[in-house]
Every structure is written in structure tokens, then in C-alpha cells.
Design an enzyme around this catalytic site. Sequence first.
Site, PDB file in Angstrom:
ATOM      1  CE  LYS A  13      -1.921  -1.009   3.937  1.00 50.53           C
ATOM      2  NZ  LYS A  13      -1.264  -2.289   4.272  1.00 50.53           N
ATOM      3  NE  ARG A  88      -4.321  -1.074   9.913  1.00 52.38           N
ATOM      4  CZ  ARG A  88      -3.273  -0.524   9.311  1.00 52.38           C
ATOM      5  NH1 ARG A  88      -3.319   0.704   8.866  1.00 52.38           N
ATOM      6  NH2 ARG A  88      -2.199  -1.241   9.138  1.00 52.38           N
ATOM      7  NE  ARG A 127       7.869  -2.791   6.061  1.00 49.33           N
ATOM      8  CZ  ARG A 127       6.586  -2.564   6.269  1.00 49.33           C
ATOM      9  NH1 ARG A 127       5.899  -1.871   5.366  1.00 49.33           N
ATOM     10  NH2 ARG A 127       5.992  -3.043   7.332  1.00 49.33           N
ATOM     11  NE  ARG A 160       6.627  -0.619  10.157  1.00 52.90           N
ATOM     12  CZ  ARG A 160       5.570  -0.526   9.351  1.00 52.90           C
ATOM     13  NH1 ARG A 160       5.664   0.132   8.206  1.00 52.90           N
ATOM     14  NH2 ARG A 160       4.426  -1.079   9.671  1.00 52.90           N
ATOM     15  NE  ARG A 171       1.974  -5.001  11.001  1.00 54.90           N
ATOM     16  CZ  ARG A 171       3.034  -4.720  10.257  1.00 54.90           C
ATOM     17  NH1 ARG A 171       4.216  -5.206  10.579  1.00 54.90           N
ATOM     18  NH2 ARG A 171       2.910  -3.967   9.191  1.00 54.90           N
TER      19      ARG A 171
HETATM   20  P1  AP5 Z   1       4.939  -1.628   1.788  1.00 55.89           P
HETATM   21  O1  AP5 Z   1       4.603  -0.766   0.626  1.00 55.89           O
HETATM   22  O2  AP5 Z   1       5.752  -1.036   2.888  1.00 55.89           O
HETATM   23  O3  AP5 Z   1       3.594  -2.311   2.350  1.00 55.89           O
HETATM   24  P2  AP5 Z   1       2.377  -1.745   3.151  1.00 55.89           P
HETATM   25  O4  AP5 Z   1       1.142  -2.359   2.583  1.00 55.89           O
HETATM   26  O5  AP5 Z   1       2.428  -0.252   3.247  1.00 55.89           O
HETATM   27  O6  AP5 Z   1       2.675  -2.421   4.558  1.00 55.89           O
HETATM   28  P3  AP5 Z   1       2.665  -1.829   6.031  1.00 55.89           P
HETATM   29  O7  AP5 Z   1       3.386  -2.814   6.899  1.00 55.89           O
HETATM   30  O8  AP5 Z   1       3.122  -0.416   6.065  1.00 55.89           O
HETATM   31  O9  AP5 Z   1       1.168  -1.917   6.322  1.00 55.89           O
HETATM   32  P4  AP5 Z   1       0.491  -1.932   7.627  1.00 55.89           P
HETATM   33  O10 AP5 Z   1      -0.870  -1.736   7.126  1.00 55.89           O
HETATM   34  O11 AP5 Z   1       0.635  -3.098   8.517  1.00 55.89           O
HETATM   35  O12 AP5 Z   1       1.254  -0.805   8.459  1.00 55.89           O
HETATM   36  P5  AP5 Z   1       0.929   0.709   8.798  1.00 55.89           P
HETATM   37  O13 AP5 Z   1       2.168   1.470   8.816  1.00 55.89           O
HETATM   38  O14 AP5 Z   1      -0.218   1.180   7.982  1.00 55.89           O
HETATM   39  O15 AP5 Z   1       5.665  -2.930   1.234  1.00 55.89           O
HETATM   40  C1  AP5 Z   1       6.150  -3.947   2.110  1.00 55.89           C
HETATM   41  C2  AP5 Z   1       7.535  -4.443   1.628  1.00 55.89           C
HETATM   42  O16 AP5 Z   1       7.375  -5.142   0.405  1.00 55.89           O
HETATM   43  C3  AP5 Z   1       8.530  -3.308   1.348  1.00 55.89           C
HETATM   44  O17 AP5 Z   1       9.808  -3.728   1.728  1.00 55.89           O
HETATM   45  C4  AP5 Z   1       8.435  -3.106  -0.169  1.00 55.89           C
HETATM   46  O18 AP5 Z   1       9.654  -2.619  -0.707  1.00 55.89           O
HETATM   47  C5  AP5 Z   1       8.109  -4.522  -0.654  1.00 55.89           C
HETATM   48  N1  AP5 Z   1       7.213  -4.540  -1.816  1.00 55.89           N
HETATM   49  C6  AP5 Z   1       6.154  -3.702  -2.071  1.00 55.89           C
HETATM   50  N2  AP5 Z   1       5.547  -4.027  -3.241  1.00 55.89           N
HETATM   51  C7  AP5 Z   1       6.225  -5.131  -3.723  1.00 55.89           C
HETATM   52  C8  AP5 Z   1       6.083  -5.932  -4.889  1.00 55.89           C
HETATM   53  N3  AP5 Z   1       5.102  -5.698  -5.789  1.00 55.89           N
HETATM   54  N4  AP5 Z   1       6.940  -6.964  -5.060  1.00 55.89           N
HETATM   55  C9  AP5 Z   1       7.942  -7.200  -4.145  1.00 55.89           C
HETATM   56  N5  AP5 Z   1       8.125  -6.473  -3.028  1.00 55.89           N
HETATM   57  C10 AP5 Z   1       7.285  -5.444  -2.809  1.00 55.89           C
HETATM   58  O19 AP5 Z   1       0.390   0.551  10.291  1.00 55.89           O
HETATM   59  C11 AP5 Z   1       1.249   0.143  11.345  1.00 55.89           C
HETATM   60  C12 AP5 Z   1       0.456   0.062  12.639  1.00 55.89           C
HETATM   61  O20 AP5 Z   1      -0.086   1.359  12.964  1.00 55.89           O
HETATM   62  C13 AP5 Z   1      -0.752  -0.866  12.626  1.00 55.89           C
HETATM   63  O21 AP5 Z   1      -0.403  -2.192  12.905  1.00 55.89           O
HETATM   64  C14 AP5 Z   1      -1.626  -0.216  13.712  1.00 55.89           C
HETATM   65  O22 AP5 Z   1      -1.178  -0.580  14.981  1.00 55.89           O
HETATM   66  C15 AP5 Z   1      -1.377   1.258  13.525  1.00 55.89           C
HETATM   67  N6  AP5 Z   1      -2.356   1.908  12.622  1.00 55.89           N
HETATM   68  C16 AP5 Z   1      -2.091   2.535  11.431  1.00 55.89           C
HETATM   69  N7  AP5 Z   1      -3.219   2.997  10.879  1.00 55.89           N
HETATM   70  C17 AP5 Z   1      -4.235   2.669  11.738  1.00 55.89           C
HETATM   71  C18 AP5 Z   1      -5.639   2.852  11.714  1.00 55.89           C
HETATM   72  N8  AP5 Z   1      -6.251   3.466  10.689  1.00 55.89           N
HETATM   73  N9  AP5 Z   1      -6.371   2.361  12.738  1.00 55.89           N
HETATM   74  C19 AP5 Z   1      -5.788   1.733  13.774  1.00 55.89           C
HETATM   75  N10 AP5 Z   1      -4.454   1.510  13.855  1.00 55.89           N
HETATM   76  C20 AP5 Z   1      -3.681   1.972  12.852  1.00 55.89           C
HETATM   77 MG    MG Z   2       2.822   1.131   4.825  1.00 54.98          MG
END
Ligand code: AP5
Ligand code: MG
Length: 214
Positions: A13, A88, A127, A160, A171
Site C-alpha cells: 500500500k 481499517r 523490508r 521495523r 497483524r
Molecule cells: P509496503 O509498501 O511497505 O507495504 P504496506 O502495505 O504499506 O505495509 P505496512 O506494513 O506499512 O502496512 P500496515 O498496514 O501493517 O502498516 P501501517 O504502517 O499502515 O511494502 C512492504 C515491503 O514489500 C517493502 O519492503 C516493499 O519494498 C516490498 N514490496 C512492495 N511491493 C512489492 C512488490 N510488488 N513486489 C515485491 N516487493 C514489494 O500501520 C502500522 C500500525 O499502525 C498498525 O499495525 C496499527 O497498529 C497502527 N495503525 C495505522 N493505521 C491505523 C488505523 N487506521 N487504525 C488503527 N491503527 C492503525
Molecule cells: Mg505502509
Amino acid sequence: MRIIMLGAPGAGKGTQAKKIADKYGIPHISTGDIFRANIKAGTELGKKAKAYMDQGALVPDELVVDLVADRVKQPDCEKGYVLDGFPRTIPQAESLDQVLSSMGQEIGFAINVEVPDEHIVRRMSGRRACVGCGATYHVVHAPSKKEGVCDRCGEPLILRDDDKPETVEKRLSVYHEQTQPLIDYYSGKGCLKEVDGTKDMEEVFTDICAILGE
Ligand code: AP5
Ligand code: MG
């Protein structure tokens, strides 16, 4: 152009949201990045959020809903934005709808980046995130020019805390329980689009651009 990115943790994402934001000239709003910036700055919000994030749990809705409501009312959001990691939960989606309808707006596209769970755990362990600017790399799929150092700002790259395999599994289960229902929610509104997130990053982006148009 108001866009929501849906998908499991690690589906890509953030990777795709950044590309969309650059191409279409709209802000990238990542609630995860906002929380991580608050943790780094030692704010009250950061302290509260960290306890949940470290366990792979969601931060309570009330800590995130007002924050996003304020953000999407900022002047730079007039032409649209790409929301990454929000909503979410169904209650988050409903409050976003209320905020938008009070402004006479609606979501244009909810893009679901589909990646099966077995790919996710492998991806997350590779990552690396920059402690300075939050840029994301992958040791195999998107390496930095110099190992362990951010191309953009020169700060160190780290795994991370919540990318450790046991937390990733937590997660994923939280995702299936609380976030996956949003796929039906946006499908019901007629704005859901699906892309195959197992393809190469550039191919995924091409598929997304075909959906969004020029
Ligand atoms: P990446 O693009 O970083 O993936 P992502 O979908 O953004 O994954 P996140 O881990 O950031 O998502 P998340 O939803 O768990 O975390 P968030 O920060 O939102 O890609 C992942 C890896 O794969 C990278 O290394 C990339 O280079 C590689 N990659 C990407 N595309 C690829 C491809 N096509 N092929 C190969 N490799 C690829 O949230 C973190 C925490 O914050 C949550 O757990 C929660 O506690 C809290 N939080 C955030 N938002 C909320 C909310 N709205 N409500 C409640 N809690 C929240
Ligand atoms: Mg992300």
C-alpha cells in the site's frame, strides 16, 4: 481524486501510494507514518499508539478518526489525496463517510492490493525503513544504493519493530478480522478496484494507473 489503499500489512500500500501521490500531485496520507512520526517525536499520541503498534494490534478508532478528519480538510487536500492505512475498521470507514458527506465529497476509488498471506511474511522480513524520512526499501526487491543507508536522506535503515515474524502474524490476523470486511463495504458502494499485488512493483503501478486514468 480521493483514493483509499486497501490490503494486508506488507501488500505494498505504502509503496504504491507514494507513486500515486507523485504522479497525480496529491498528498499521501499514511496513518502508520503519522503514528511513527509521533513516536519518534515522543508526543502523547505517539506514546499511546506505540503500545498497540508494538503488539501488532490496531490503535483505538478514537485516536485516529479525528486526526484523519482534520487532515483531509487541509487546503492541500482540495484536489484529492491517497489514504494509506485508513480506514481499517468499519467504524473508521463510516466516520470517514460522514466527514466527506458533510463536505459534499465521496471516495472515488478503493484500491485493494491483493497478496496472499504466505507472500507477506517473506516480504516483511526483507523490508527496511528509514529512521529519518520513513522511506521504504526491500533488501531484494527495492534495495538502497548503499546497504543500510537511506538514498534520500542518508539516515540508517532499520527493520521495523512490528516487522518481526511473530508480530507480522498477529497483524495478519487482525487484518483478516477487522480490515478485510472493508472490501465488501467499498464493493457495496461501487468504488472497489482490485489489483494483483504479487506482481512486480512497476507492473502493479501500471495496473493502478490504468484504473485511475490519466
Ligand atoms: P509496503 O509498501 O511497505 O507495504 P504496506 O502495505 O504499506 O505495509 P505496512 O506494513 O506499512 O502496512 P500496515 O498496514 O501493517 O502498516 P501501517 O504502517 O499502515 O511494502 C512492504 C515491503 O514489500 C517493502 O519492503 C516493499 O519494498 C516490498 N514490496 C512492495 N511491493 C512489492 C512488490 N510488488 N513486489 C515485491 N516487493 C514489494 O500501520 C502500522 C500500525 O499502525 C498498525 O499495525 C496499527 O497498529 C497502527 N495503525 C495505522 N493505521 C491505523 C488505523 N487506521 N487504525 C488503527 N491503527 C492503525
Ligand atoms: Mg505502509
